[in-house]
Enzyme design. Structure first.
Site, PDB file in Angstrom:
ATOM      1  N   GLY A  40      43.374  30.116  26.225  1.00  0.00           N
ATOM      2  CA  GLY A  40      43.280  30.106  24.777  1.00  0.00           C
ATOM      3  C   GLY A  40      42.755  31.462  24.365  1.00  0.00           C
ATOM      4  O   GLY A  40      41.600  31.778  24.608  1.00  0.00           O
ATOM      5  N   HIS A  41      43.628  32.300  23.828  1.00  0.00           N
ATOM      6  CA  HIS A  41      43.243  33.670  23.473  1.00  0.00           C
ATOM      7  C   HIS A  41      43.280  33.813  21.957  1.00  0.00           C
ATOM      8  O   HIS A  41      44.325  33.651  21.337  1.00  0.00           O
ATOM      9  CB  HIS A  41      44.194  34.679  24.123  1.00  0.00           C
ATOM     10  CG  HIS A  41      44.159  34.644  25.622  1.00  0.00           C
ATOM     11  ND1 HIS A  41      44.999  35.380  26.407  1.00  0.00           N
ATOM     12  CD2 HIS A  41      43.372  33.963  26.468  1.00  0.00           C
ATOM     13  CE1 HIS A  41      44.733  35.146  27.680  1.00  0.00           C
ATOM     14  NE2 HIS A  41      43.743  34.280  27.747  1.00  0.00           N
ATOM     15  N   THR A 128      41.921  21.513  31.923  1.00  0.00           N
ATOM     16  CA  THR A 128      42.396  21.460  30.544  1.00  0.00           C
ATOM     17  C   THR A 128      43.434  20.345  30.376  1.00  0.00           C
ATOM     18  O   THR A 128      43.912  20.121  29.262  1.00  0.00           O
ATOM     19  CB  THR A 128      43.023  22.811  30.140  1.00  0.00           C
ATOM     20  OG1 THR A 128      44.097  23.071  31.060  1.00  0.00           O
ATOM     21  CG2 THR A 128      42.013  23.938  30.208  1.00  0.00           C
ATOM     22  N   GLN A 223      42.199  33.158  32.055  1.00  0.00           N
ATOM     23  CA  GLN A 223      41.003  32.689  32.773  1.00  0.00           C
ATOM     24  C   GLN A 223      40.095  33.858  33.166  1.00  0.00           C
ATOM     25  O   GLN A 223      40.012  34.795  32.395  1.00  0.00           O
ATOM     26  CB  GLN A 223      41.417  31.851  34.005  1.00  0.00           C
ATOM     27  CG  GLN A 223      42.096  30.528  33.656  1.00  0.00           C
ATOM     28  CD  GLN A 223      43.527  30.674  33.207  1.00  0.00           C
ATOM     29  OE1 GLN A 223      44.331  31.263  33.895  1.00  0.00           O
ATOM     30  NE2 GLN A 223      43.868  30.137  32.064  1.00  0.00           N
TER      31      GLN A 223
HETATM   32  P1  GDP Z   1      39.860  34.938  25.730  1.00  0.00           P
HETATM   33  O1  GDP Z   1      40.283  33.613  26.250  1.00  0.00           O
HETATM   34  O2  GDP Z   1      39.255  35.800  26.775  1.00  0.00           O
HETATM   35  O3  GDP Z   1      40.948  35.659  24.972  1.00  0.00           O
HETATM   36  O4  GDP Z   1      38.689  34.654  24.675  1.00  0.00           O
HETATM   37  P2  GDP Z   1      38.683  33.509  23.535  1.00  0.00           P
HETATM   38  O5  GDP Z   1      39.613  33.932  22.469  1.00  0.00           O
HETATM   39  O6  GDP Z   1      38.867  32.180  24.147  1.00  0.00           O
HETATM   40  O7  GDP Z   1      37.168  33.585  23.088  1.00  0.00           O
HETATM   41  C1  GDP Z   1      36.600  34.753  22.596  1.00  0.00           C
HETATM   42  C2  GDP Z   1      36.155  34.523  21.142  1.00  0.00           C
HETATM   43  O8  GDP Z   1      35.296  35.559  20.744  1.00  0.00           O
HETATM   44  C3  GDP Z   1      37.286  34.521  20.135  1.00  0.00           C
HETATM   45  O9  GDP Z   1      36.977  33.634  19.105  1.00  0.00           O
HETATM   46  C4  GDP Z   1      37.316  35.960  19.620  1.00  0.00           C
HETATM   47  O10 GDP Z   1      37.833  36.075  18.294  1.00  0.00           O
HETATM   48  C5  GDP Z   1      35.855  36.273  19.642  1.00  0.00           C
HETATM   49  N1  GDP Z   1      35.509  37.686  19.889  1.00  0.00           N
HETATM   50  C6  GDP Z   1      36.109  38.576  20.725  1.00  0.00           C
HETATM   51  N2  GDP Z   1      35.410  39.731  20.754  1.00  0.00           N
HETATM   52  C7  GDP Z   1      34.351  39.560  19.921  1.00  0.00           C
HETATM   53  C8  GDP Z   1      33.241  40.384  19.560  1.00  0.00           C
HETATM   54  O11 GDP Z   1      33.072  41.503  20.011  1.00  0.00           O
HETATM   55  N3  GDP Z   1      32.325  39.826  18.677  1.00  0.00           N
HETATM   56  C9  GDP Z   1      32.454  38.566  18.171  1.00  0.00           C
HETATM   57  N4  GDP Z   1      31.512  38.102  17.329  1.00  0.00           N
HETATM   58  N5  GDP Z   1      33.490  37.777  18.498  1.00  0.00           N
HETATM   59  C10 GDP Z   1      34.408  38.253  19.369  1.00  0.00           C
HETATM   60  P1  IMO Z   2      41.127  31.718  28.942  1.00  0.00           P
HETATM   61  O1  IMO Z   2      42.369  32.472  29.332  1.00  0.00           O
HETATM   62  C1  IMO Z   2      37.900  29.070  30.182  1.00  0.00           C
HETATM   63  C2  IMO Z   2      38.862  26.097  33.267  1.00  0.00           C
HETATM   64  C3  IMO Z   2      38.885  24.636  32.862  1.00  0.00           C
HETATM   65  C4  IMO Z   2      38.458  23.986  34.178  1.00  0.00           C
HETATM   66  C5  IMO Z   2      39.143  24.880  35.224  1.00  0.00           C
HETATM   67  C6  IMO Z   2      40.453  24.311  35.750  1.00  0.00           C
HETATM   68  O2  IMO Z   2      41.111  31.275  27.530  1.00  0.00           O
HETATM   69  O3  IMO Z   2      39.915  32.491  29.358  1.00  0.00           O
HETATM   70  P2  IMO Z   2      42.901  24.122  34.717  1.00  0.00           P
HETATM   71  O4  IMO Z   2      43.402  23.375  33.521  1.00  0.00           O
HETATM   72  O5  IMO Z   2      43.156  25.579  34.687  1.00  0.00           O
HETATM   73  O6  IMO Z   2      43.336  23.482  36.010  1.00  0.00           O
HETATM   74  O7  IMO Z   2      41.282  23.911  34.673  1.00  0.00           O
HETATM   75  O8  IMO Z   2      39.364  26.120  34.593  1.00  0.00           O
HETATM   76  N1  IMO Z   2      39.730  26.972  32.447  1.00  0.00           N
HETATM   77  C7  IMO Z   2      39.272  27.842  31.534  1.00  0.00           C
HETATM   78  N2  IMO Z   2      38.017  28.091  31.105  1.00  0.00           N
HETATM   79  N3  IMO Z   2      38.927  29.789  29.705  1.00  0.00           N
HETATM   80  C8  IMO Z   2      40.194  29.580  30.145  1.00  0.00           C
HETATM   81  O9  IMO Z   2      41.235  30.362  29.808  1.00  0.00           O
HETATM   82  C9  IMO Z   2      40.417  28.539  31.075  1.00  0.00           C
HETATM   83  N4  IMO Z   2      41.513  28.034  31.693  1.00  0.00           N
HETATM   84  C10 IMO Z   2      41.076  27.084  32.537  1.00  0.00           C
HETATM   85  O10 IMO Z   2      37.965  24.377  31.826  1.00  0.00           O
HETATM   86  O11 IMO Z   2      37.068  24.125  34.350  1.00  0.00           O
HETATM   87 MG    MG Z   3      39.963  31.576  25.904  1.00  0.00          MG
END
Ligand code: GDP
Ligand code: IMO
Ligand code: MG
Length: 427
Positions: A40-41, A128, A223
Site C-alpha cells: 500500500g503506497h 494481508t 514491503q
Molecule cells: P510505503 O508503503 O512505503 O509507500 O508507505 P505508506 O504509503 O504505506 O506509508 C507512509 C505514509 O507516510 C503515507 O501516508 C505517506 O503519505 C506518509 N509520508 C511519507 N513521507 C512522509 C513524511 O516525510 N512526513 C509525513 N508526515 N508523512 C509522510
Molecule cells: P508496503 O509495500 C507493511 C506484512 C503483513 C504480514 C506479512 C505477510 O506498503 O510497505 P503477506 O500478505 O505479504 O503474505 O503478509 O507482511 N506486509 C506488509 N507490512 N507494508 C507492506 O507493504 C506489507 N506487505 C505485507 O502485514 O505481516
Molecule cells: Mg505501505
C-alpha cells in the site's frame, strides 16, 4: 548512472511511494520487482492523494513508463480496479507494461491464504489475505499460472487442474471447505485475457535495451528488508525478496547494472502483522506516534504497531542491501518530544549485542538499549534545506546517519512531493 533500486529498510510503510513518486519525474521507467497488492503506497500530489497497491508509483509521472516485472504476483481484478480508479481521476495508464512471466494470483490462492491464517490461529502471520504466499508457493512448486498462460486455453486448463488437484484435497479434507471447480477458474481467468493483452510485454528485453540506451530505470520495492523471505524475521515475513537482489531476479537485470541502492527509512519504526519488534511501544508515546504519523495500513486498514528508531535494523539493512544512501522519512512526526530515544544496540540474555542476531530465539529476547537524543519543538514542515532544520533535528539526522552506515541523502518533512529536503542528488 542508469539503474537505481529504492526499497524499504525496515518492516514496510517507510514512505517508498512518496520517494518513488518524487524521483518518477526524472526517470524513464519505474519497475515493481516483487510482491503484489499486499503493498500500500500512498502518494500525495498537491491536494490529491493516491493509494497504490500493485501499480508502480511512477504511474503518476506522465513521462515515465511503469513496469510490472516477472517477480511480481498479479491479481488481475485488483489491477483493473486500480487502473479504472486512476483513469477516472484523469491519470493516463496506457504506458503500463506487464511481464508475461509474472504469476497470477488466482481466486483459489486468496482462499488458501485466508483459510491457512484461520487454521494457524494464535500462530498466524497476520498476512494481508491477498493470496501472496500461496501464489509464490505455487510458483516455487511449479504449479503456478503465469500471465502468458491466459493466451492458451488448453495449457491454462491443464495448469489449473494441476494446481487444484492437491489444493482441493487440502480444502475439502483438512479445511472442511468445498472443492473449487477447474472450469469456473479457467473461465474467470480467460475473462481477463483481452483487457490485459495490450500491456503484456517481454519486460526483461525492454528494460535491458533501455539500460543500453542510458535510460534511467528505478526499481521500486514493496514491503521492506525485515519482511524479506530470506533476510527478514522469518516466518513473520512476506513470501518474496524485497531486498536489493530481488530487483535483479524480479526484473531480469544483472547486478552490474545497478548503480545505486536507496533505503527508505522512517525516523521511527512501524510494523503491521505478527512477529518480533524490539522497540515496540505500548504506552502513550506509541499511541502518539500512531496518531501523529497517521500509522494505519493503506491495504488492510489495520493500526500499525509503533516504536522508536532502531539503528541495529538500519545497519542490517545497509549490509544486506549494499545501501548507498538513505531517504529518511517522517522526521516531522517527531516534532514536540523533549527527548527522543534511539535504540543503539540490544541486550540479549544479559549481553550487549551490536548487530542483528541471526537466531530467531535471540531476536525474540532482544531488549533495546536506548540513547536519548534531544528533541525540537519548531515546525519543520516548511524546511527546504538541511540548514533550515533546528539544530537538534540536524543532530538527530546526523546521529542516525552515523549509526546506520550510509549517507542520508534526502529527508521527508511532510507527505507531499515538495515536503522533502534533498541533501545529495540521487540522479
Ligand atoms: P510505503 O508503503 O512505503 O509507500 O508507505 P505508506 O504509503 O504505506 O506509508 C507512509 C505514509 O507516510 C503515507 O501516508 C505517506 O503519505 C506518509 N509520508 C511519507 N513521507 C512522509 C513524511 O516525510 N512526513 C509525513 N508526515 N508523512 C509522510
Ligand atoms: P508496503 O509495500 C507493511 C506484512 C503483513 C504480514 C506479512 C505477510 O506498503 O510497505 P503477506 O500478505 O505479504 O503474505 O503478509 O507482511 N506486509 C506488509 N507490512 N507494508 C507492506 O507493504 C506489507 N506487505 C505485507 O502485514 O505481516
Ligand atoms: Mg505501505
Amino acid at each position: 548512472m542508469p539503474a537505481l533500486v529504492l526499497l524499504g529498510a525496515q518492516w514496510g510503510d517507510e514512505g517508498k511511494g512518496k520517494a518513488t513518486d518524487l524521483l518518477g519525474g526524472s526517470v524513464d521507467y519505474v519497475v515493481r520487482y516483487q510482491g503484489g497488492n499486499n503493498a500500500g503506497h500512498t502518494v500525495v500530489v498537491g491536494d490529491q492523494k493516491y493509494a497504490l497497491h500493485l501499480l508502480p508509483s511512477g504511474i503518476l509521472s506522465p513521462g515515465c513508463t511503469p513496469v510490472i516485472g516477472n517477480g511480481v504476483v498479479v491479481d488481475p481484478s485488483v489491477l483493473f480496479s486500480e487502473l479504472n480508479g486512476l483513469n477516472d481521476r484523469g491519470v493516463d495508464t496506457s504506458k503500463l507494461l506487464i511481464s508475461g512471466n509474472a504469476h497470477i494470483i488466482t481466486p483459489y490462492n486468496v482462499t488458501v491464504d485466508k483459510v491457512t491464517e484461520r487454521f494457524l490461529g494464535k500462530r498466524k502471520i497476520g498476512t494481508t489475505g491477498r493470496g501472496i504466499g500461496p501464489t509464490y508457493a505455487d510458483k516455487i512448486n511449479r504449479v503456478g499460472i503465469r500471465v502468458q498462460d491466459l493466451y492458451d486455453e488448453s495449457i491454462l486448463t491443464q495448469k489449473v487442474e494441476a494446481a487444484l488437484d492437491g489444493k482441493n484435497q487440502l480444502l475439502t479434507k483438512v479445511f472442511n471447505r468445498r472443492a473449487i471447480e477447474v472450469g469456473q477458474v479457467v473461465e474467470e481467468l480467460l475473462g481477463y485475457a483481452d483487457r490485459l493483452k495490450p500491456y503484456v510485454a517481454d519486460t526483461v528485453l525492454v528494460l535491458n535495451q533501455a539500460l543500453e540506451e542510458d535510460k534511467v530505470v528505478l526499481f521500486e520495492g514493496g514491503q521492506g528488508t525485515l519482511l524479506d523471505i530470506d533476510h527478514g524475521t522469518y516466518p513473520f515475513v512476506t513470501s518474496s525478496n524485497p531486498t536489493a537482489g530481488g530487483a535483479c531476479t524480479g526484473a531480469g537485470v544483472g547486478p552490474t547494472k545497478i548503480s545505486r541502492v536507496i533505503g527508505i527509512l522512517k525516523a521511527y519504526t512501524t510494523r503491521v502483522g505478527s512477529g518480533p519488534f524490539p522497540t515496540e511501544l505500548f504506552d502513550e508515546d506509541g499511541e502518539a506516534l500512531r496518531r501523529i504519523g497517521g500509522e494505519r495500513g493503506v491495504t488492510t486498514g489495520r493500526d500499525r504497531r509503533c516504536g522508536w528508531f532502531d539503528a541495529v535494523i538500519a545497519r542490517y539493512a545497509t549490509r544486506v542491501n549494499g545501501l548507498t544512501d538513505f531517504f529518511l522519512t517522517k522526521l516531522d512526526v517527531l516534532t514536540g518530544w523533549e527527548q527522543i530515544p534511539v535504540c543503539v544496540a540490544y541486550e540479549i540474555d544479559g549481553k550487549r549485542v551490536e548487530e542483528l542476531p541471526y537466531s530467531q530465539t535471540d531476536f525474540h529476547h532482544a531488549k533495546p538499549i536506548y540513547e536519548n537524543l534531544p528533541g525540537w519543538s519548531e515546525d519543520i514542515t516548511k524546511a527546504k534545506t538541511f540548514a533550515d532544520l533546528p539544530k537538534n533535528a540536524q543532530a538527530y539526522v546526523k546521529a542516525l546517519e552515523e549509526m546506520s552506515g550510509a549517507p542520508i541523502s534526502a529527508i521527508g518533512v511532510g507527505p507531499g512531493r515538495t515536503e522533502t529536503i534533498e541533501v545529495n542528488s540521487f540522479l
